[in-house]
Design a protein around this motif. Sequence first.
Motif, mmCIF file in Angstrom:
data_model
loop_
_atom_site.group_PDB
_atom_site.id
_atom_site.type_symbol
_atom_site.label_atom_id
_atom_site.label_comp_id
_atom_site.label_asym_id
_atom_site.label_seq_id
_atom_site.Cartn_x
_atom_site.Cartn_y
_atom_site.Cartn_z
ATOM 1 N N ARG A 285 0.836 -1.207 0.000
ATOM 2 C CA ARG A 285 0.000 0.000 0.000
ATOM 3 C C ARG A 285 0.871 1.257 0.000
ATOM 4 N N LYS A 286 1.911 1.244 0.816
ATOM 5 C CA LYS A 286 2.821 2.394 0.881
ATOM 6 C C LYS A 286 3.524 2.597 -0.461
ATOM 7 N N THR A 287 3.977 1.511 -1.058
ATOM 8 C CA THR A 287 4.642 1.605 -2.360
ATOM 9 C C THR A 287 3.698 2.145 -3.426
ATOM 10 N N LEU A 288 2.465 1.671 -3.416
ATOM 11 C CA LEU A 288 1.492 2.155 -4.395
ATOM 12 C C LEU A 288 1.195 3.635 -4.209
ATOM 13 N N ALA A 289 1.088 4.072 -2.948
ATOM 14 C CA ALA A 289 0.848 5.500 -2.691
ATOM 15 C C ALA A 289 2.023 6.332 -3.190
ATOM 16 N N GLU A 290 3.230 5.829 -3.044
ATOM 17 C CA GLU A 290 4.409 6.551 -3.529
ATOM 18 C C GLU A 290 4.407 6.625 -5.056
ATOM 19 N N ASN A 291 4.090 5.519 -5.711
ATOM 20 C CA ASN A 291 4.024 5.533 -7.173
ATOM 21 C C ASN A 291 2.903 6.435 -7.681
ATOM 22 N N ARG A 292 1.785 6.416 -6.972
ATOM 23 C CA ARG A 292 0.679 7.306 -7.343
ATOM 24 C C ARG A 292 1.122 8.763 -7.258
ATOM 25 N N ALA A 293 1.904 9.107 -6.234
ATOM 26 C CA ALA A 293 2.400 10.472 -6.091
ATOM 27 C C ALA A 293 3.335 10.842 -7.241
ATOM 28 N N ILE A 294 4.192 9.902 -7.644
ATOM 29 C CA ILE A 294 5.072 10.141 -8.799
ATOM 30 C C ILE A 294 4.236 10.453 -10.029
ATOM 31 N N LEU A 295 3.212 9.661 -10.243
ATOM 32 C CA LEU A 295 2.342 9.839 -11.406
ATOM 33 C C LEU A 295 1.684 11.208 -11.403
ATOM 34 N N HIS A 296 1.082 11.593 -10.298
ATOM 35 C CA HIS A 296 0.322 12.845 -10.274
ATOM 36 C C HIS A 296 1.225 14.074 -10.279
ATOM 37 N N ARG A 297 2.397 13.981 -9.668
ATOM 38 C CA ARG A 297 3.350 15.096 -9.781
ATOM 39 C C ARG A 297 3.753 15.301 -11.230
ATOM 40 N N PHE A 298 4.017 14.204 -11.913
ATOM 41 C CA PHE A 298 4.442 14.312 -13.308
ATOM 42 C C PHE A 298 3.327 14.898 -14.169
ATOM 43 N N LEU A 299 2.121 14.406 -14.001
ATOM 44 C CA LEU A 299 1.020 14.930 -14.804
ATOM 45 C C LEU A 299 0.808 16.415 -14.561
ATOM 46 N N ALA A 300 0.892 16.835 -13.301
ATOM 47 C CA ALA A 300 0.686 18.248 -12.972
ATOM 48 C C ALA A 300 1.769 19.129 -13.584
ATOM 49 N N GLU A 332 -4.322 3.474 -28.468
ATOM 50 C CA GLU A 332 -3.687 3.139 -29.744
ATOM 51 C C GLU A 332 -2.630 4.175 -30.096
ATOM 52 N N TRP A 333 -2.952 5.434 -29.883
ATOM 53 C CA TRP A 333 -2.020 6.510 -30.224
ATOM 54 C C TRP A 333 -0.745 6.404 -29.390
ATOM 55 N N LEU A 334 -0.896 6.149 -28.093
ATOM 56 C CA LEU A 334 0.278 6.047 -27.219
ATOM 57 C C LEU A 334 1.139 4.842 -27.575
ATOM 58 N N LEU A 335 0.508 3.755 -27.969
ATOM 59 C CA LEU A 335 1.294 2.591 -28.372
ATOM 60 C C LEU A 335 2.117 2.915 -29.613
ATOM 61 N N GLN A 336 1.512 3.619 -30.548
ATOM 62 C CA GLN A 336 2.211 3.945 -31.790
ATOM 63 C C GLN A 336 3.290 5.002 -31.586
ATOM 64 N N HIS A 337 2.974 6.064 -30.856
ATOM 65 C CA HIS A 337 3.865 7.217 -30.800
ATOM 66 C C HIS A 337 4.750 7.272 -29.551
ATOM 67 N N ALA A 338 4.332 6.631 -28.461
ATOM 68 C CA ALA A 338 5.118 6.683 -27.221
ATOM 69 C C ALA A 338 5.676 5.322 -26.836
ATOM 70 N N ARG A 339 5.192 4.285 -27.468
ATOM 71 C CA ARG A 339 5.621 2.910 -27.187
ATOM 72 C C ARG A 339 5.372 2.529 -25.734
ATOM 73 N N LEU A 371 6.023 7.612 -18.337
ATOM 74 C CA LEU A 371 5.439 8.943 -18.311
ATOM 75 C C LEU A 371 6.252 9.914 -19.167
ATOM 76 N N SER A 372 7.572 9.781 -19.151
ATOM 77 C CA SER A 372 8.416 10.646 -19.984
ATOM 78 C C SER A 372 8.145 10.400 -21.463
ATOM 79 N N ARG A 373 7.979 9.149 -21.817
ATOM 80 C CA ARG A 373 7.640 8.840 -23.212
ATOM 81 C C ARG A 373 6.298 9.465 -23.595
ATOM 82 N N MET A 374 5.340 9.375 -22.703
ATOM 83 C CA MET A 374 4.033 9.956 -22.979
ATOM 84 C C MET A 374 4.145 11.462 -23.190
ATOM 85 N N ALA A 375 4.879 12.127 -22.309
ATOM 86 C CA ALA A 375 5.011 13.585 -22.404
ATOM 87 C C ALA A 375 5.718 13.992 -23.684
ATOM 88 N N ARG A 376 6.781 13.281 -24.036
ATOM 89 C CA ARG A 376 7.516 13.631 -25.260
ATOM 90 C C ARG A 376 6.639 13.460 -26.496
#
Length: 381
Positions: A285-300, A332-339, A371-376
């Motif tokens: 649970r703690k690990t998942l909360a930490e990963n969730r925080a990484i995700l939302h910081r990056f998106l923001a 589909e778009w992310l698979l093609q363009h962000a892998r 996430l970096s691939r998605m952003a690029r």
Amino acid sequence: MTKIVPIDRRGSDCNKWRSFEADVIPLPVADMDFAADPAIIAAIEKRISHPVLGYGSATDELRQTIVDAMLAEFGWAIKPEWLVFLPGVEPGFNMALSAFSEPGQTVMQEYPVYKPLRTAPATWGLKTAAVWQTPDDKGHWHSDSGDLAAAAERSSLMLLCNPQNPTGRVYTRDELLFISQLCLKHDMLLVSDEIHSGLTLDGRRHIPVASLSKDIEARTITLMAASKTWNIAGLKAAFAIIADDAVRQKFMGAKKGLVDSVNVLGLAAMEAAYGQCQDWRDAVRKTLAENRAILHRFLAEHLPETGCVPAEASFLAWIDLSAYRLNKPAAEWLLQHARIGVSSGTDFGENLGGWIRLNFACAPETLAEALSRMARALAKE
């Protein structure tokens, strides 16, 4: 201190990593890239050390372990004989639909919802009264009470998913009371998929809907498993909790030679999980909360046009990419363009091509790279 260990699953039999080409980071299938608790591995090894692997069934010790776990975790007092062991939650809700519905009847459930549950009614010739959830201004997903009441008036059974997949919401007591009152008022059976109940985050406590009253307990089939919480989905072991004798017998009769017994190694793992592995669950649970925080910081910081309400349970992020106006479904778009491989929003309901479900139960480095691939890729749009 219990440590959660990410595992490189490439080259194994893992569905998630085998479903894509080698350069794709896969984040769709709802299991975790973490090693199981050593106590579970030890329980499996102990069972294998017995040289006969014939047919088996749940022992009295396993039944009591689950009874104790339900009381300790949820304050829900159940009886050993209420337990029906199954090779998965998905067979469980299909058995319920088969046993308690007739072709042409209507089943209600909330959308978006994961594909096996969403499509199950049609398998049995049933109609679906879909009630769409939306996030409020505080970011909490919910369904309109009027819409729920209207659906209940024409339904014979309700399918509930709590904690909810894909939104990650954890139902409040008031929400569950309202649902239970609708079921009682309209004489509906309630089939509640609670497979993610062991992974509530931020100190939230899951409430089994059947625990609210004896009345709703008597007309609820609760489906649970150790599979999501302790990352043992491949062992194919789950259970239903059914208080009413007549409902339980009719449910069991719906196996019809199609639903098999439970894997003996899955039974051994389940007993270890519920009886010995609370520390591992708390650590994950703690690990998942930490990963969730990484995700939302990056998106923001890097993808502020995305919409994503933080999951209240489990490891699935429900992300809206509609603002980017992609020329094909986002997955589909992310698979093609962000892998990167993610679940398409269209799996969870109609007109959701702009949405994706992303599994963040992986190594932090893997998540960061995805996430970096998605952003690029999106920056080039």
